[in-house]
Design an enzyme around this catalytic site. Structure first.
Site, PDB file in Angstrom:
ATOM      1  N   GLN A 113       0.822  -1.215   0.000  1.00 35.68           N
ATOM      2  CA  GLN A 113       0.000   0.000   0.000  1.00 35.68           C
ATOM      3  C   GLN A 113       0.860   1.272   0.000  1.00 35.68           C
ATOM      4  O   GLN A 113       0.474   2.286  -0.579  1.00 35.68           O
ATOM      5  CB  GLN A 113      -0.918  -0.025   1.240  1.00 35.68           C
ATOM      6  CG  GLN A 113      -2.134   0.866   1.124  1.00 35.68           C
ATOM      7  CD  GLN A 113      -3.258   0.232   0.326  1.00 35.68           C
ATOM      8  OE1 GLN A 113      -3.571  -0.930   0.510  1.00 35.68           O
ATOM      9  NE2 GLN A 113      -3.866   0.986  -0.570  1.00 35.68           N
ATOM     10  N   LYS A 116       1.820   1.810  -3.661  1.00 34.30           N
ATOM     11  CA  LYS A 116       0.601   2.034  -4.449  1.00 34.30           C
ATOM     12  C   LYS A 116       0.082   3.457  -4.214  1.00 34.30           C
ATOM     13  O   LYS A 116      -0.205   4.200  -5.150  1.00 34.30           O
ATOM     14  CB  LYS A 116      -0.462   1.021  -4.023  1.00 34.30           C
ATOM     15  CG  LYS A 116      -1.750   1.076  -4.815  1.00 34.30           C
ATOM     16  CD  LYS A 116      -2.886   0.313  -4.128  1.00 34.30           C
ATOM     17  CE  LYS A 116      -2.549  -1.133  -3.885  1.00 34.30           C
ATOM     18  NZ  LYS A 116      -3.732  -1.909  -3.423  1.00 34.30           N
ATOM     19  N   LYS A 128      -2.647  -1.098   6.600  1.00 35.08           N
ATOM     20  CA  LYS A 128      -3.659  -2.134   6.357  1.00 35.08           C
ATOM     21  C   LYS A 128      -4.071  -2.700   7.696  1.00 35.08           C
ATOM     22  O   LYS A 128      -3.305  -2.642   8.656  1.00 35.08           O
ATOM     23  CB  LYS A 128      -3.071  -3.258   5.489  1.00 35.08           C
ATOM     24  CG  LYS A 128      -4.110  -4.060   4.749  1.00 35.08           C
ATOM     25  CD  LYS A 128      -4.490  -3.374   3.460  1.00 35.08           C
ATOM     26  CE  LYS A 128      -5.629  -4.060   2.753  1.00 35.08           C
ATOM     27  NZ  LYS A 128      -5.779  -3.518   1.382  1.00 35.08           N
ATOM     28  N   ASP A 168     -11.757  -3.931   2.024  1.00 29.95           N
ATOM     29  CA  ASP A 168     -10.941  -4.896   1.275  1.00 29.95           C
ATOM     30  C   ASP A 168     -11.765  -6.183   1.290  1.00 29.95           C
ATOM     31  O   ASP A 168     -13.005  -6.097   1.451  1.00 29.95           O
ATOM     32  CB  ASP A 168      -9.556  -5.074   1.944  1.00 29.95           C
ATOM     33  CG  ASP A 168      -8.557  -5.812   1.048  1.00 29.95           C
ATOM     34  OD1 ASP A 168      -7.944  -5.168   0.189  1.00 29.95           O
ATOM     35  OD2 ASP A 168      -8.400  -7.047   1.188  1.00 29.95           O
ATOM     36  N   THR A 212     -12.029   0.417  -8.090  1.00 31.66           N
ATOM     37  CA  THR A 212     -10.900  -0.501  -8.280  1.00 31.66           C
ATOM     38  C   THR A 212     -11.039  -1.244  -9.607  1.00 31.66           C
ATOM     39  O   THR A 212     -10.088  -1.332 -10.391  1.00 31.66           O
ATOM     40  CB  THR A 212     -10.784  -1.479  -7.102  1.00 31.66           C
ATOM     41  OG1 THR A 212     -10.840  -0.730  -5.889  1.00 31.66           O
ATOM     42  CG2 THR A 212      -9.484  -2.258  -7.166  1.00 31.66           C
ATOM     43  N   ASN A 243     -16.316  -7.135  -5.080  1.00 32.52           N
ATOM     44  CA  ASN A 243     -16.364  -5.735  -5.502  1.00 32.52           C
ATOM     45  C   ASN A 243     -15.476  -5.474  -6.719  1.00 32.52           C
ATOM     46  O   ASN A 243     -15.920  -4.881  -7.707  1.00 32.52           O
ATOM     47  CB  ASN A 243     -15.953  -4.838  -4.319  1.00 32.52           C
ATOM     48  CG  ASN A 243     -15.800  -3.402  -4.739  1.00 32.52           C
ATOM     49  OD1 ASN A 243     -14.719  -2.958  -5.083  1.00 32.52           O
ATOM     50  ND2 ASN A 243     -16.899  -2.665  -4.770  1.00 32.52           N
ATOM     51  N   SER A 379     -10.561   6.675  -2.917  1.00 28.19           N
ATOM     52  CA  SER A 379     -10.661   6.937  -1.473  1.00 28.19           C
ATOM     53  C   SER A 379     -10.023   8.284  -1.152  1.00 28.19           C
ATOM     54  O   SER A 379     -10.533   9.044  -0.324  1.00 28.19           O
ATOM     55  CB  SER A 379      -9.938   5.849  -0.672  1.00 28.19           C
ATOM     56  OG  SER A 379     -10.725   4.688  -0.561  1.00 28.19           O
TER      57      SER A 379
HETATM   58  P1  NDP Z   1     -14.646  -9.054  -1.933  1.00 23.89           P
HETATM   59  O1  NDP Z   1     -14.730  -9.578  -0.553  1.00 23.89           O
HETATM   60  O2  NDP Z   1     -15.690  -8.146  -2.443  1.00 23.89           O
HETATM   61  O3  NDP Z   1     -14.539 -10.266  -2.970  1.00 23.89           O
HETATM   62  C1  NDP Z   1     -13.523 -11.192  -2.902  1.00 23.89           C
HETATM   63  C2  NDP Z   1     -13.712 -12.235  -3.992  1.00 23.89           C
HETATM   64  O4  NDP Z   1     -12.544 -13.055  -4.072  1.00 23.89           O
HETATM   65  C3  NDP Z   1     -14.864 -13.174  -3.714  1.00 23.89           C
HETATM   66  O5  NDP Z   1     -15.397 -13.641  -4.929  1.00 23.89           O
HETATM   67  C4  NDP Z   1     -14.175 -14.296  -2.953  1.00 23.89           C
HETATM   68  O6  NDP Z   1     -14.856 -15.531  -3.011  1.00 23.89           O
HETATM   69  C5  NDP Z   1     -12.841 -14.381  -3.649  1.00 23.89           C
HETATM   70  N1  NDP Z   1     -11.827 -14.821  -2.683  1.00 23.89           N
HETATM   71  C6  NDP Z   1     -11.404 -14.142  -1.586  1.00 23.89           C
HETATM   72  N2  NDP Z   1     -10.481 -14.831  -0.896  1.00 23.89           N
HETATM   73  C7  NDP Z   1     -10.319 -15.963  -1.553  1.00 23.89           C
HETATM   74  C8  NDP Z   1      -9.495 -17.093  -1.331  1.00 23.89           C
HETATM   75  N3  NDP Z   1      -8.657 -17.172  -0.287  1.00 23.89           N
HETATM   76  N4  NDP Z   1      -9.580 -18.087  -2.248  1.00 23.89           N
HETATM   77  C9  NDP Z   1     -10.428 -17.999  -3.314  1.00 23.89           C
HETATM   78  N5  NDP Z   1     -11.226 -16.965  -3.570  1.00 23.89           N
HETATM   79  C10 NDP Z   1     -11.181 -15.963  -2.709  1.00 23.89           C
HETATM   80  O7  NDP Z   1     -13.201  -8.376  -2.020  1.00 23.89           O
HETATM   81  P2  NDP Z   1     -12.654  -7.312  -3.080  1.00 23.89           P
HETATM   82  O8  NDP Z   1     -13.271  -7.539  -4.414  1.00 23.89           O
HETATM   83  O9  NDP Z   1     -12.724  -5.992  -2.456  1.00 23.89           O
HETATM   84  O10 NDP Z   1     -11.093  -7.708  -3.133  1.00 23.89           O
HETATM   85  C11 NDP Z   1     -10.553  -8.611  -4.086  1.00 23.89           C
HETATM   86  C12 NDP Z   1      -9.067  -8.375  -4.218  1.00 23.89           C
HETATM   87  O11 NDP Z   1      -8.826  -7.027  -4.647  1.00 23.89           O
HETATM   88  C13 NDP Z   1      -8.250  -8.521  -2.936  1.00 23.89           C
HETATM   89  O12 NDP Z   1      -6.970  -9.029  -3.265  1.00 23.89           O
HETATM   90  C14 NDP Z   1      -8.100  -7.089  -2.440  1.00 23.89           C
HETATM   91  O13 NDP Z   1      -6.980  -6.931  -1.603  1.00 23.89           O
HETATM   92  C15 NDP Z   1      -7.928  -6.375  -3.761  1.00 23.89           C
HETATM   93  N6  NDP Z   1      -8.214  -4.939  -3.773  1.00 23.89           N
HETATM   94  C16 NDP Z   1      -9.423  -4.457  -3.347  1.00 23.89           C
HETATM   95  C17 NDP Z   1      -9.679  -3.106  -3.409  1.00 23.89           C
HETATM   96  C18 NDP Z   1     -11.003  -2.525  -3.037  1.00 23.89           C
HETATM   97  O14 NDP Z   1     -11.171  -1.316  -3.215  1.00 23.89           O
HETATM   98  N7  NDP Z   1     -11.948  -3.299  -2.552  1.00 23.89           N
HETATM   99  C19 NDP Z   1      -8.642  -2.153  -3.860  1.00 23.89           C
HETATM  100  C20 NDP Z   1      -7.436  -2.770  -4.348  1.00 23.89           C
HETATM  101  C21 NDP Z   1      -7.251  -4.116  -4.285  1.00 23.89           C
HETATM  102  P3  NDP Z   1     -15.730 -16.020  -1.756  1.00 23.89           P
HETATM  103  O15 NDP Z   1     -16.902 -15.099  -1.698  1.00 23.89           O
HETATM  104  O16 NDP Z   1     -16.080 -17.419  -2.072  1.00 23.89           O
HETATM  105  O17 NDP Z   1     -14.843 -15.891  -0.555  1.00 23.89           O
HETATM  106  O1  2IT Z   2      -5.821  -2.671  -1.444  1.00 25.26           O
HETATM  107  C1  2IT Z   2      -6.352  -1.546  -1.522  1.00 25.26           C
HETATM  108  O2  2IT Z   2      -5.814  -0.619  -2.140  1.00 25.26           O
HETATM  109  C2  2IT Z   2      -7.680  -1.355  -0.908  1.00 25.26           C
HETATM  110  N1  2IT Z   2      -8.222  -2.309  -0.373  1.00 25.26           N
HETATM  111  C3  2IT Z   2      -8.318  -0.001  -0.903  1.00 25.26           C
HETATM  112  C4  2IT Z   2      -7.750   0.847   0.203  1.00 25.26           C
HETATM  113  C5  2IT Z   2      -8.426   2.181   0.428  1.00 25.26           C
HETATM  114  O3  2IT Z   2      -8.000   2.842   1.381  1.00 25.26           O
HETATM  115  O4  2IT Z   2      -9.339   2.545  -0.307  1.00 25.26           O
END
Ligand code: NDP
Ligand code: 2IT
Length: 447
Positions: A113, A116, A128, A168, A212, A243, A379
């Protein structure tokens, strides 16, 4: 000591000081491996031991989170917040609620982070936090009680000018609402800028929900454009269905691509006519169901329990679920099947072996700390609006996001070129992100 030996010695020290934290070691190694040419150009960074300092979090809080389920049974989870670096601004980064969370995961995410956030160009440090709590299958009331208990510890170390959490994995709009409500109660302040990802009716920002996924798609679009290409007619695979995955699908489709597969932790759906986004949103955002239920609505789609989404041939891949989901073998398969671009919506979704395969094959590869920076960037825009008591429109915020992503891409490709690895956006992102942080740390003295 030769330069590479010096950097290797720092890495070995990190491994020794942080035993058992494999994901943190992996994230540190990737950044350190990029920094050799930077130390040649800026000997003052070595003098001030910037790399050693940047690998040590400024502050870490670990706490007990007791809560009661709907039957009155008591549960104990562990919560933590790692405030990694505040050289560029208040600590900033999401909270992850997932059973796999332990300190090593939060430290890897906090470390990533820092760089980034630096790439976004906005004034944000790196942090985090999270918990090993599993929101899956819990009622809204259980999630609320957990969030209230979590915030009852966390509130002491956060604030709009201090540390600003967000979502996250496992933390979305619902959780942010409960966390904000409890912070307000404990502090007796409506301090909107203390957390981002809030609902639009109480201080949230337009486009933050989409940011994202949209941002990652804009980043890949920049990469494709550098080769005179675009999304029109491209077959796209997006892992996850949370998300990031959902809004990647939305933007890819708007730009003329077709998403043919998505997944969750139980399995993969393949729909050659194009995955229907409204069905995914209904299942995942509204009903919190499993992706296999997609086939109830679309009879021609195929569901593969425990399937490997990277076996499906595609032009563009968006790993958007979790760390290390693309192995070396998966990467080889993707390249062999004709994949020309990878945009990492997730943080560190490709293993070091996989990264090596992509770089060697010369395909377009956008590493997470650059490609998924649109979330935290928006954010940062939410914080700006909160500070000015403003609320910008969707279009104008989306345009700002596009400009930021273009700028992130340019910084990475220019740094890669300047430091002798043209086209290597891994090296470019690490170097461009690091230099700004290092210079700010030097300017602020030994802290
Ligand atoms: P969500 O909780 O909305 O969704 C996560 C998705 O990934 C779900 O479909 C979930 O499946 C799957 N998943 C999570 N963990 C695992 C695992 N261990 N094995 C297999 N599938 C998994 O999270 P986000 O969409 O917010 O985050 C997804 C990724 O993006 C993460 O790596 C996060 O750090 C990254 N990220 C998120 C940001 C944000 O703004 N939200 C910003 C930047 C990066 P299930 O429902 O079955 O668990
Ligand atoms: O991994 C990431 O960049 C996030 N989960 C978003 C962090 C934020 O502060 O919006």
């Amino acid at each position: 000591m030769a330069l590479t030996e010096k950097i290797e010695a720092i890495y070995q020290e990190v491994v020794k000081r942080n035993p058992g934290e494999a994901e943190f070691h992996q994230a540190v190694k990737e950044v350190l491996d990029s920094l050799g040419p930077v130390l040649v150009k800026y000997p003052e960074f070595t003098e001030a031991k910037i790399i050693r300092r940047v690998c040590e979090p400024e502050r870490q809080l670990i706490f007990r989170v007791p809560w009661q389920d709907d039957n009155g049974e008591v549960h104990i989870n562990r919560g933590c917040r790692v405030q990694f670096n505040s050289a560029l601004g208040p600590y900033k980064g999401g909270l992850r609620f997932h059973p796999s969370v332990y300190l090593g995961i939060i430290k890897f995410l906090g470390f990533e982070q820092i760089f980034k956030n630096s790439l976004t160009g906005l004034p944000m440090g790196g942090a985090k936090g999270g918990s090993d709590f599993d929101p899956k299958g819990k009622s809204d009331n259980e999630v609320m009680r957990f969030c209230q208990s979590f915030m009852t510890e966390l509130w002491r170390i956060i604030g709009e000018h201090t540390d600003v959490p967000a979502g996250d994995i496992g933390v979305g709009g619902r959780e942010i609402g409960y966390l904000f409500g409890q912070y307000k109660r404990l502090t007796n302040k409506f301090e909107a800028g203390v957390i981002t990802g809030k609902g639009l009716i109480y201080g949230g920002a337009q486009v933050r929900t989409e940011a994202t996924g949209y941002g990652c798609t804009y980043f890949v679009n920049e990469m494709l454009a550098s080769r005179g290409d675009g999304f029109k007619g491209k077959k796209v695979v997006v892992s996850g269905s949370g998300n990031v995955a959902i809004y990647t699908h939305e933007k890819v489709t708007q730009l003329g691509g077709k998403v043919i597969a998505m997944s969750d932790s139980n399995g993969v759906i393949f729909d050659k006519t194009g995955v229907n986004l409204e069905t995914i949103k209904l299942l995942k955002e509204v009903q919190r169901r499993r992706i296999k239920d997609y086939c109830e609505y679309h009879k021609n789609a195929q569901y593969t329990p425990n399937g490997n989404i990277w076996d499906i041939p595609c032009d563009v891949a968006f790993p958007s679920a979790t760390e290390n989901e693309i192995t070396g073998k998966d990467a080889k398969k993707l390249v062999k099947n004709g994949c020309i671009a990878v945009g990492e919506g997730a943080n560190m979704p490709t293993t070091p072996e996989g990264v090596h395969v992509f770089l060697n094959a010369g395909i377009l590869y956008g590493p997470g700390k650059a490609a998924n920076a649109g979330g935290v960037a928006t954010s940062g825009l939410e914080m700006q609006q909160n500070a000015g008591r403003e609320a910008w429109g969707f279009e104008e915020t989306d345009i700002k996001l596009q400009q930021i992503m273009r700028n992130v891409y340019l910084q990475c490709s220019e740094a890669a070129e300047e430091f002798g690895s043209p086209g290597n956006l891994v090296i470019g992102a690490n170097i461009a992100g690091f230099i700004k942080v290092a210079r700010a740390m030097i300017a602020q003295g030994l802290v």
